[in-house]
Motif scaffolding. Structure first.
Motif, mmCIF file in Angstrom:
data_model
loop_
_atom_site.group_PDB
_atom_site.id
_atom_site.type_symbol
_atom_site.label_atom_id
_atom_site.label_comp_id
_atom_site.label_asym_id
_atom_site.label_seq_id
_atom_site.Cartn_x
_atom_site.Cartn_y
_atom_site.Cartn_z
ATOM 1 N N UNK A 1 7.865 20.734 -5.123
ATOM 2 C CA UNK A 1 7.551 19.780 -5.809
ATOM 3 C C UNK A 1 8.542 18.672 -6.285
ATOM 4 N N UNK A 2 9.605 19.351 -6.838
ATOM 5 C CA UNK A 2 10.888 18.483 -7.347
ATOM 6 C C UNK A 2 11.492 17.848 -6.425
ATOM 7 N N UNK A 3 11.627 18.555 -5.199
ATOM 8 C CA UNK A 3 12.522 18.168 -4.130
ATOM 9 C C UNK A 3 11.544 17.006 -3.544
ATOM 10 N N UNK A 4 10.335 17.093 -3.600
ATOM 11 C CA UNK A 4 9.331 15.995 -3.057
ATOM 12 C C UNK A 4 9.512 14.792 -3.875
ATOM 13 N N UNK A 5 9.456 15.184 -5.123
ATOM 14 C CA UNK A 5 9.690 13.924 -6.038
ATOM 15 C C UNK A 5 11.034 13.182 -5.977
ATOM 16 N N UNK A 6 12.206 13.782 -5.834
ATOM 17 C CA UNK A 6 13.111 13.004 -5.580
ATOM 18 C C UNK A 6 13.207 12.412 -4.243
ATOM 19 N N UNK A 7 12.534 13.001 -3.269
ATOM 20 C CA UNK A 7 12.689 12.271 -1.958
ATOM 21 C C UNK A 7 11.545 11.012 -1.923
ATOM 22 N N UNK A 8 10.521 11.208 -2.748
ATOM 23 C CA UNK A 8 9.785 10.194 -2.836
ATOM 24 C C UNK A 8 10.544 8.728 -3.846
ATOM 25 N N UNK A 9 11.086 9.201 -4.674
ATOM 26 C CA UNK A 9 11.930 8.261 -5.532
ATOM 27 C C UNK A 9 12.868 7.714 -4.620
ATOM 28 N N UNK A 10 13.578 8.184 -3.941
ATOM 29 C CA UNK A 10 14.511 7.585 -2.864
ATOM 30 C C UNK A 10 13.851 6.448 -1.835
ATOM 31 N N UNK A 11 12.763 6.936 -1.377
ATOM 32 C CA UNK A 11 12.049 5.923 -0.574
ATOM 33 C C UNK A 11 11.495 4.891 -1.301
ATOM 34 N N UNK A 12 11.167 5.061 -2.604
ATOM 35 C CA UNK A 12 10.641 3.964 -3.395
ATOM 36 C C UNK A 12 11.514 2.922 -3.414
ATOM 37 N N UNK A 13 12.793 3.389 -3.849
ATOM 38 C CA UNK A 13 13.870 2.586 -4.021
ATOM 39 C C UNK A 13 14.291 1.885 -2.719
ATOM 40 N N UNK A 14 14.320 2.370 -1.629
ATOM 41 C CA UNK A 14 14.728 1.960 -0.487
ATOM 42 C C UNK A 14 13.956 0.655 -0.075
ATOM 43 N N UNK B 1 0.793 -1.268 0.048
ATOM 44 C CA UNK B 1 -0.024 0.031 -0.158
ATOM 45 C C UNK B 1 0.828 1.117 0.135
ATOM 46 N N UNK B 2 2.005 1.343 0.849
ATOM 47 C CA UNK B 2 2.933 2.378 0.824
ATOM 48 C C UNK B 2 3.375 2.671 -0.428
ATOM 49 N N UNK B 3 3.998 1.467 -1.159
ATOM 50 C CA UNK B 3 4.383 1.751 -2.479
ATOM 51 C C UNK B 3 3.091 2.137 -3.667
ATOM 52 N N UNK B 4 2.097 1.577 -3.346
ATOM 53 C CA UNK B 4 1.189 2.170 -4.293
ATOM 54 C C UNK B 4 0.782 3.523 -4.153
ATOM 55 N N UNK C 1 15.422 -2.724 0.316
ATOM 56 C CA UNK C 1 15.597 -2.884 1.676
ATOM 57 C C UNK C 1 15.600 -4.531 2.104
ATOM 58 N N UNK C 2 16.206 -4.956 3.121
ATOM 59 C CA UNK C 2 15.883 -6.288 3.960
ATOM 60 C C UNK C 2 14.220 -5.927 4.500
ATOM 61 N N UNK C 3 13.448 -6.901 4.023
ATOM 62 C CA UNK C 3 12.033 -6.932 4.679
ATOM 63 C C UNK C 3 12.081 -6.771 6.309
ATOM 64 N N UNK C 4 13.053 -7.315 6.757
ATOM 65 C CA UNK C 4 12.790 -7.240 8.265
ATOM 66 C C UNK C 4 13.194 -5.903 8.844
ATOM 67 N N UNK C 5 13.674 -5.099 8.113
ATOM 68 C CA UNK C 5 14.306 -3.744 8.655
ATOM 69 C C UNK C 5 13.292 -2.901 8.254
ATOM 70 N N UNK C 6 12.291 -3.042 7.623
ATOM 71 C CA UNK C 6 11.136 -2.169 7.232
ATOM 72 C C UNK C 6 10.194 -1.973 8.387
#
Length: 215
Positions: free
Chosen positions: A193-206, A160-163, A210-215
């Motif tokens: 908005x551009x900064x938010x887009x970059x931030x979201x992109x980093x979160x999505x990639x993380x 849901x977070x990714x969606x 990421x190791x599922x147990x660390x999320x």
């Protein structure tokens, strides 16, 4: 095409319904007499009607060529219920560490019940083994272990977070496009908005890496 379930022919419908309810905990969803639908996508068909359907009188039970497979979180508790059930073999541990038992239903159809694989993986992890070591011990890819360690509810939350983030990225992209069309690339709003887009992109990639147990 959609797969709906597995059908097994039975010689005594009431006896089979009782077995699948008492031993495996499956409830009757639909009872049409000659055809019964159980929870989990298992269909029981009376032997007489089954023979009519396939146009064959020769049917062989105890044929040992297929099985119905189940997993349980409480393997020991399940085994305790099998004192009156005919077993194919007693409980044993597979080479990858999963404990299983195979039994016959009243007509000789083989039923396998094994430990939930997530529990098997967690047992190795709790013993101090790393994901890499567990993957070697079980002879499976590390990605399989990481995905299996995510509990269903956690997996749903992550998805849901990714969606939500993906949907937000699409909205931001449209807003940025509109601002560009208006010649407003240097405005504070555009930069935010551009900064938010970059931030979201980093979160999505993380999240994806990421190791599922660390999320």
């Amino acid at each position: 095409m959609k797969y709906n379930g597995t059908l097994v022919a039975v010689s005594d419908m009431e006896r089979s319904k009782d077995f699948y309810k008492t031993v495996l905990g499956l409830n009757v969803e639909t009872d049409l007499g000659a055809n019964v639908i159980l929870t989990g996508g298992i269909f029981l068909q009376t032997l007489e009607t089954w023979r009519n359907f396939i146009g064959k009188d020769e049917t062989t039970f105890y044929n040992h060529v297929m099985e119905l497979y189940f997993e349980t979180d409480d393997f020991d508790g399940f085994v305790e219920k099998l004192c009156t059930v005919k077993l194919v073999h007693p409980p044993l541990e597979q080479s990858w560490g999963q404990r299983v038992v195979r039994l016959y239903d009243p007509d000789g159809h083989i039923v396998e019940v094994g430990e939930n694989m997530r529990i098997v993986i967690q047992r190795f992890m709790d013993s101090g083994m790393t994901i890499a070591q567990t993957a070697v011990r079980m002879d499976v890819p590390e990605d399989y272990l990481k995905k299996s360690l995510i509990r269903p509810e956690k997996s749903s939350q992550i998805q849901k977070m990714l969606t939500d983030l993906t949907a937000e990225q699409e909205q931001i992209a449209q807003q940025l496009a509109d601002l560009r069309a208006q010649g407003r690339e240097k405005t504070v709003l555009f930069k935010q908005l551009f900064t938010k887009k970059l931030s979201n992109l980093n979160i999505i990639e993380y999240i994806k890496n990421a190791d599922p147990e660390k999320l």
